[in-house]
Design a protein around this motif. Structure first.
Motif, PDB file in Angstrom:
ATOM      1  N   GLU A 236       5.165 -21.561   7.151  1.00 22.01           N
ATOM      2  CA  GLU A 236       6.592 -21.301   7.312  1.00 22.01           C
ATOM      3  C   GLU A 236       7.406 -22.211   6.409  1.00 22.01           C
ATOM      4  O   GLU A 236       6.895 -23.197   5.886  1.00 22.01           O
ATOM      5  CB  GLU A 236       6.992 -21.585   8.773  1.00 22.01           C
ATOM      6  CG  GLU A 236       6.423 -20.600   9.758  1.00 22.01           C
ATOM      7  CD  GLU A 236       6.780 -20.992  11.186  1.00 22.01           C
ATOM      8  OE1 GLU A 236       7.667 -21.851  11.384  1.00 22.01           O
ATOM      9  OE2 GLU A 236       6.155 -20.436  12.107  1.00 22.01           O
ATOM     10  N   SER A 237       8.673 -21.861   6.306  1.00 18.70           N
ATOM     11  CA  SER A 237       9.577 -22.659   5.491  1.00 18.70           C
ATOM     12  C   SER A 237       9.645 -24.103   6.019  1.00 18.70           C
ATOM     13  O   SER A 237       9.705 -24.324   7.219  1.00 18.70           O
ATOM     14  CB  SER A 237      10.954 -22.012   5.552  1.00 18.70           C
ATOM     15  OG  SER A 237      11.853 -22.808   4.876  1.00 18.70           O
ATOM     16  N   THR A 239       7.411 -26.497   5.997  1.00 17.90           N
ATOM     17  CA  THR A 239       6.221 -27.109   6.593  1.00 17.90           C
ATOM     18  C   THR A 239       5.534 -28.100   5.655  1.00 17.90           C
ATOM     19  O   THR A 239       4.545 -28.727   6.028  1.00 17.90           O
ATOM     20  CB  THR A 239       5.190 -26.035   7.000  1.00 17.90           C
ATOM     21  OG1 THR A 239       5.077 -25.089   5.939  1.00 17.90           O
ATOM     22  CG2 THR A 239       5.608 -25.332   8.268  1.00 17.90           C
ATOM     23  N   GLY A 240       6.013 -28.197   4.416  1.00 20.25           N
ATOM     24  CA  GLY A 240       5.423 -29.181   3.500  1.00 20.25           C
ATOM     25  C   GLY A 240       4.526 -28.562   2.447  1.00 20.25           C
ATOM     26  O   GLY A 240       3.648 -29.231   1.905  1.00 20.25           O
ATOM     27  N   GLU A 242       5.188 -27.631  -0.642  1.00 17.16           N
ATOM     28  CA  GLU A 242       5.351 -28.253  -1.950  1.00 17.16           C
ATOM     29  C   GLU A 242       4.727 -29.655  -1.972  1.00 17.16           C
ATOM     30  O   GLU A 242       4.127 -30.077  -2.957  1.00 17.16           O
ATOM     31  CB  GLU A 242       6.837 -28.326  -2.311  1.00 17.16           C
ATOM     32  CG  GLU A 242       7.056 -28.794  -3.726  1.00 17.16           C
ATOM     33  CD  GLU A 242       8.456 -28.486  -4.231  1.00 17.16           C
ATOM     34  OE1 GLU A 242       9.165 -27.684  -3.599  1.00 17.16           O
ATOM     35  OE2 GLU A 242       8.823 -29.049  -5.271  1.00 17.16           O
ATOM     36  N   ARG A 381       2.397 -28.928  16.177  1.00 15.38           N
ATOM     37  CA  ARG A 381       1.902 -30.303  16.104  1.00 15.38           C
ATOM     38  C   ARG A 381       2.987 -31.279  16.543  1.00 15.38           C
ATOM     39  O   ARG A 381       3.306 -32.255  15.852  1.00 15.38           O
ATOM     40  CB  ARG A 381       1.406 -30.620  14.693  1.00 15.38           C
ATOM     41  CG  ARG A 381       2.379 -30.275  13.578  1.00 15.38           C
ATOM     42  CD  ARG A 381       1.703 -30.525  12.251  1.00 15.38           C
ATOM     43  NE  ARG A 381       2.624 -30.476  11.129  1.00 15.38           N
ATOM     44  CZ  ARG A 381       3.060 -31.520  10.449  1.00 15.38           C
ATOM     45  NH1 ARG A 381       2.686 -32.733  10.792  1.00 15.38           N
ATOM     46  NH2 ARG A 381       3.873 -31.382   9.439  1.00 15.38           N
ATOM     47  N   LEU A 388       6.553 -38.697  12.286  1.00 15.78           N
ATOM     48  CA  LEU A 388       7.376 -38.055  11.263  1.00 15.78           C
ATOM     49  C   LEU A 388       8.811 -38.575  11.326  1.00 15.78           C
ATOM     50  O   LEU A 388       9.409 -38.892  10.299  1.00 15.78           O
ATOM     51  CB  LEU A 388       7.383 -36.546  11.476  1.00 15.78           C
ATOM     52  CG  LEU A 388       6.384 -35.724  10.685  1.00 15.78           C
ATOM     53  CD1 LEU A 388       6.415 -34.283  11.153  1.00 15.78           C
ATOM     54  CD2 LEU A 388       6.668 -35.801   9.186  1.00 15.78           C
ATOM     55  N   PHE A 391       8.979 -41.982   9.875  1.00 14.61           N
ATOM     56  CA  PHE A 391       8.843 -41.923   8.430  1.00 14.61           C
ATOM     57  C   PHE A 391      10.130 -41.418   7.782  1.00 14.61           C
ATOM     58  O   PHE A 391      10.618 -41.984   6.795  1.00 14.61           O
ATOM     59  CB  PHE A 391       7.674 -40.989   8.089  1.00 14.61           C
ATOM     60  CG  PHE A 391       7.455 -40.753   6.621  1.00 14.61           C
ATOM     61  CD1 PHE A 391       6.691 -41.637   5.882  1.00 14.61           C
ATOM     62  CD2 PHE A 391       8.005 -39.640   5.986  1.00 14.61           C
ATOM     63  CE1 PHE A 391       6.479 -41.418   4.525  1.00 14.61           C
ATOM     64  CE2 PHE A 391       7.801 -39.421   4.630  1.00 14.61           C
ATOM     65  CZ  PHE A 391       7.030 -40.304   3.904  1.00 14.61           C
ATOM     66  N   LYS A 395      12.958 -43.160   5.254  1.00 14.91           N
ATOM     67  CA  LYS A 395      13.395 -42.532   4.012  1.00 14.91           C
ATOM     68  C   LYS A 395      14.930 -42.548   3.924  1.00 14.91           C
ATOM     69  O   LYS A 395      15.504 -42.866   2.887  1.00 14.91           O
ATOM     70  CB  LYS A 395      12.884 -41.082   4.017  1.00 14.91           C
ATOM     71  CG  LYS A 395      12.807 -40.411   2.670  1.00 14.91           C
ATOM     72  CD  LYS A 395      11.916 -39.161   2.797  1.00 14.91           C
ATOM     73  CE  LYS A 395      12.297 -38.066   1.843  1.00 14.91           C
ATOM     74  NZ  LYS A 395      11.518 -36.833   2.057  1.00 14.91           N
ATOM     75  N   ARG A 424      11.591 -29.823   7.292  1.00 17.05           N
ATOM     76  CA  ARG A 424      12.860 -29.912   6.580  1.00 17.05           C
ATOM     77  C   ARG A 424      14.014 -29.953   7.570  1.00 17.05           C
ATOM     78  O   ARG A 424      14.953 -30.735   7.413  1.00 17.05           O
ATOM     79  CB  ARG A 424      13.038 -28.762   5.599  1.00 17.05           C
ATOM     80  CG  ARG A 424      14.400 -28.877   4.904  1.00 17.05           C
ATOM     81  CD  ARG A 424      14.638 -27.932   3.765  1.00 17.05           C
ATOM     82  NE  ARG A 424      13.682 -28.093   2.687  1.00 17.05           N
ATOM     83  CZ  ARG A 424      12.769 -27.192   2.384  1.00 17.05           C
ATOM     84  NH1 ARG A 424      12.698 -26.087   3.086  1.00 17.05           N
ATOM     85  NH2 ARG A 424      11.956 -27.392   1.393  1.00 17.05           N
ATOM     86  N   GLU A 427      14.169 -33.302   9.135  1.00 16.39           N
ATOM     87  CA  GLU A 427      14.744 -34.255   8.185  1.00 16.39           C
ATOM     88  C   GLU A 427      16.272 -34.114   8.160  1.00 16.39           C
ATOM     89  O   GLU A 427      16.998 -35.113   8.209  1.00 16.39           O
ATOM     90  CB  GLU A 427      14.144 -33.988   6.798  1.00 16.39           C
ATOM     91  CG  GLU A 427      14.438 -35.072   5.788  1.00 16.39           C
ATOM     92  CD  GLU A 427      13.629 -34.903   4.500  1.00 16.39           C
ATOM     93  OE1 GLU A 427      12.833 -33.938   4.382  1.00 16.39           O
ATOM     94  OE2 GLU A 427      13.797 -35.734   3.605  1.00 16.39           O
TER      95      GLU A 427
HETATM   96  N1  ATP Z   1       3.850 -33.982   6.580  1.00 15.24           N
HETATM   97  C1  ATP Z   1       4.986 -34.408   6.044  1.00 15.24           C
HETATM   98  N2  ATP Z   1       5.233 -35.716   5.960  1.00 15.24           N
HETATM   99  C2  ATP Z   1       6.377 -36.159   5.412  1.00 15.24           C
HETATM  100  N3  ATP Z   1       7.352 -35.373   4.939  1.00 15.24           N
HETATM  101  C3  ATP Z   1       7.164 -34.060   4.998  1.00 15.24           C
HETATM  102  C4  ATP Z   1       5.977 -33.499   5.536  1.00 15.24           C
HETATM  103  N4  ATP Z   1       6.045 -32.177   5.444  1.00 15.24           N
HETATM  104  C5  ATP Z   1       7.228 -31.903   4.882  1.00 15.24           C
HETATM  105  N5  ATP Z   1       7.909 -33.027   4.596  1.00 15.24           N
HETATM  106  C6  ATP Z   1       9.242 -33.116   3.987  1.00 15.24           C
HETATM  107  O1  ATP Z   1       9.976 -31.994   4.410  1.00 15.24           O
HETATM  108  C7  ATP Z   1      10.695 -31.384   3.364  1.00 15.24           C
HETATM  109  C8  ATP Z   1      10.229 -29.974   3.123  1.00 15.24           C
HETATM  110  O2  ATP Z   1       8.916 -29.967   2.580  1.00 15.24           O
HETATM  111  P1  ATP Z   1       8.472 -28.942   1.448  1.00 15.24           P
HETATM  112  O3  ATP Z   1       9.564 -28.728   0.491  1.00 15.24           O
HETATM  113  O4  ATP Z   1       7.177 -29.382   0.927  1.00 15.24           O
HETATM  114  O5  ATP Z   1       8.311 -27.636   2.357  1.00 15.24           O
HETATM  115  P2  ATP Z   1       8.004 -26.145   1.918  1.00 15.24           P
HETATM  116  O6  ATP Z   1       6.937 -25.676   2.818  1.00 15.24           O
HETATM  117  O7  ATP Z   1       7.760 -26.091   0.472  1.00 15.24           O
HETATM  118  O8  ATP Z   1       9.348 -25.438   2.288  1.00 15.24           O
HETATM  119  P3  ATP Z   1       9.963 -24.030   1.717  1.00 15.24           P
HETATM  120  O9  ATP Z   1       9.057 -22.944   2.173  1.00 15.24           O
HETATM  121  O10 ATP Z   1      11.288 -23.995   2.402  1.00 15.24           O
HETATM  122  O11 ATP Z   1      10.035 -24.191   0.262  1.00 15.24           O
HETATM  123  C9  ATP Z   1      10.483 -32.288   2.166  1.00 15.24           C
HETATM  124  O12 ATP Z   1      11.533 -33.198   2.062  1.00 15.24           O
HETATM  125  C10 ATP Z   1       9.193 -33.001   2.478  1.00 15.24           C
HETATM  126  O13 ATP Z   1       9.146 -34.257   1.848  1.00 15.24           O
END
Ligand code: ATP
Ligand code: MG
Length: 519
Positions: A236-237, A239-240, A242, A381, A388, A391, A395, A424, A427
């Motif tokens: 999903e959007s 979830t990390g 990238e 989770r 999180l 952390f 940040k 996200r 955050e």
């Molecule tokens: N496990 C994690 N630990 C720390 N920070 C996280 C974690 N997962 C996600 N983040 C933080 O959450 C934000 C979103 O992560 P990311 O851009 O990787 O998500 P995405 O899955 O690519 O989202 P989208 O589908 O919307 O593009 C970022 O700022 C990232 O640093």
């Protein structure tokens, strides 16, 4: 006429012929020097020009090696033996060292008569004169010495002056080449630094999670990083995805090579094609010059194709070819380009359903889905939320430059929400909370101000007050916090709920390191 007769003396015609000659040689020298900054080969050519002009033989250029402080023979004409190149002079040693140390030209009528002559190179004609000139760059100490032998002792001063002019031209080239070298070195150092930083930033340390689902993801990333296989990151959007793509690249053996990202949803089809594959000059209106695409930029590295589920059918076919053959053509180009690129793709779409519906090519799906990594939603989770939150608050502390603390009351509240926007959204919520917290303490009231509370009530998480304090799944800390919440953080009341004395609960708050909101 008053009886004075001027006669063109032969020496004057000689002189004008000489000057013309010199000019011609200087012109050739300057042309060679301006052609390239590869010192060794250009200097070699300069010495050849001097030799071929018939005026200066056995030329030699020694340049200062800034590391050792010694003069290193860089170019030598008539070298019978290439090993002569490695001859070195210390400051003040021999004639060359002397010229360098004094920063003055030296002219000797017959070199055999000069006691300081070392004849290290053994290439000189000892009956001939010798001229040595420092190579200067502005006001600084000389950077080297050029030496040569005129074929006879006529007009030695004139010859020396000429060699000085050559030395000045060489000096400019040396200066430029050193400046370029310095610049290159500085850029390289900066690049290496940035790489180290980026690597540290995208290592596993920046990804929080200790739940079994996240541990599995880490294990998969570690495994997959070693190979060049295509990876498809699902989830999903927020979830990390990238973050994981970064971790894969920076933990792979391509880490020092380019990492190029492109969001496929951000561009319409035609632009996407030229963005990814590049275009030739004139390929379309506005293509005023040739341009490399992202695939070429990513050669030997990794390309991250985000939102891969958004591309059109026509584009899917093109992408399939790159994935299968590593081949493509630039837009408007005929030449087939071949690249070595590792592909990581990500999507939050249900690709299987799209394949079923005929929206996504099945062959491309299989090609991408070699190594799928599924990012769990945050609600799957919940136990990662405390870490999180800690952390992410850290940040924000770095971003806002002020101390912040998150209270357990806040964390418990965060754990009850179901986070459709995942990490996200968490955050963003914490960032909003940090802004709203005047004293830097983020407690449940501050979280409530972000609007989370309203959503909690409509959500399907258990409403507050229904927590069973004797639930065996609750650990001691959670039990105490739950009771404190239920009691509105009045310790005596919480103690009653837990069948404890106020002393007992105070002791537990201390030993379990529970941050209590001041009320
Ligand atoms: N496990 C994690 N630990 C720390 N920070 C996280 C974690 N997962 C996600 N983040 C933080 O959450 C934000 C979103 O992560 P990311 O851009 O990787 O998500 P995405 O899955 O690519 O989202 P989208 O589908 O919307 O593009 C970022 O700022 C990232 O640093
Ligand atoms: Mg993303």
């Amino acid at each position: 006429m008053n009886g004075v007769v001027t006669i063109e003396t032969p020496s004057k015609t000689d002189r004008s012929a000489l000057l013309e000659d010199e000019l011609e040689v200087l012109y050739k020298v300057s042309r060679v020097l301006s052609r390239s900054l590869k010192l060794q080969s250009t200097l070699q050519e300069v010495l050849k020009i001097l030799n071929d002009s018939g005026r200066l033989r056995t030329g030699m250029v020694s340049l200062l090696d800034t590391d050792s402080g010694e003069l290193l023979v860089t170019a030598l004409h008539d070298e019978g033996d290439a090993s002569l190149r490695n001859v070195r002079y210390r400051q003040g040693e021999g004639i060359v060292g002397l010229i360098m140390a004094r920063a003055e030209s030296l002219v000797v009528e017959r070199i055999a008569d000069e006691p300081r002559f070392l004849d290290r190179l053994g290439v000189y004609d000892t009956d001939l004169p010798f001229i040595g000139v420092p190579i200067n760059i502005g006001e600084e100490d000389p950077v080297g010495v050029i030496t040569a032998q005129p074929p006879n002792a006529d007009q030695l001063e004139e010859q020396a002056r000429f060699l000085e002019m050559v030395a000045n031209l060489i000096g400019q080239t040396v200066r430029l080449s050193r400046a370029v070298e310095d610049e290159k070195r500085a850029l390289k150092a900066e690049r290496d630094n940035l790489r180290r930083e980026v690597k540290a930033e995208h290592g596993f340390d920046s990804i929080v999670g200790h739940t079994p689902v996240m541990r599995r993801v880490f294990e998969q990333v570690r495994q997959v990083a070693k190979w060049n296989t295509t990876v498809l990151i699902r989830g999903e959007s927020g979830t990390g995805k990238e973050l994981i793509a970064n971790a894969i690249h920076y933990n792979s053996n391509r880490a020092n090579n380019p990492f190029v990202k492109l969001n496929c949803a951000a561009l319409p089809d035609n632009l996407l094609e030229s963005e990814l594959f590049g275009h030739e000059k004139g390929a379309f209106t506005g293509a005023v010059s040739q341009r490399k695409g992202r695939f070429e930029q990513a050669d030997t590295g990794t390309i991250f194709l985000d939102e891969i589920g958004e591309i059109s059918a026509a584009f899917q076919a093109k992408l399939l070819r790159v994935l299968q053959e590593g081949e493509f053509e630039r837009v408007g180009g005929l030449r087939t380009m071949k690249v070595d690129v590792r592909v990581i793709a990500a999507t939050n779409r249900d690709l299987e359903a799209e394949v079923e519906a005929g929206e996504f090519r099945e062959d491309l799906y299989y090609r991408l889905n070699v190594m799928p990594i599924n990012m769990p939603a945050l609600r799957e989770r919940v136990e990662d939320i405390p870490d999180l939150a800690g952390f992410l608050v850290e940040k924000i502390v770095r971003q806002q430059g002020r101390p912040l603390a998150i209270m357990d009351s806040a964390i418990r509240m965060l754990m009850r929400y179901d986070w459709p926007g995942n990490v996200r959204e968490l955050e963003n919520t914490l960032e909003r909370a940090a802004i709203m917290s005047e004293d830097g303490n983020i407690d449940r009231d501050v979280i409530a101000l972000t609007g989370l509370e309203d959503q909690l009530q409509t959500g399907d998480s258990p409403p507050p007050g229904k927590i069973d304090f004797n639930d065996p799944n609750l650990d001691e800390r959670e039990r105490v916090i739950a009771a404190l919440e239920e009691a509105g953080w009045v310790q005596a009341k919480a103690a009653r709920l837990l069948n404890m004395t106020p002393r007992q609960i105070a002791y537990r708050i201390q030993t379990l390191n529970i941050k209590v909101r001041q009320i």
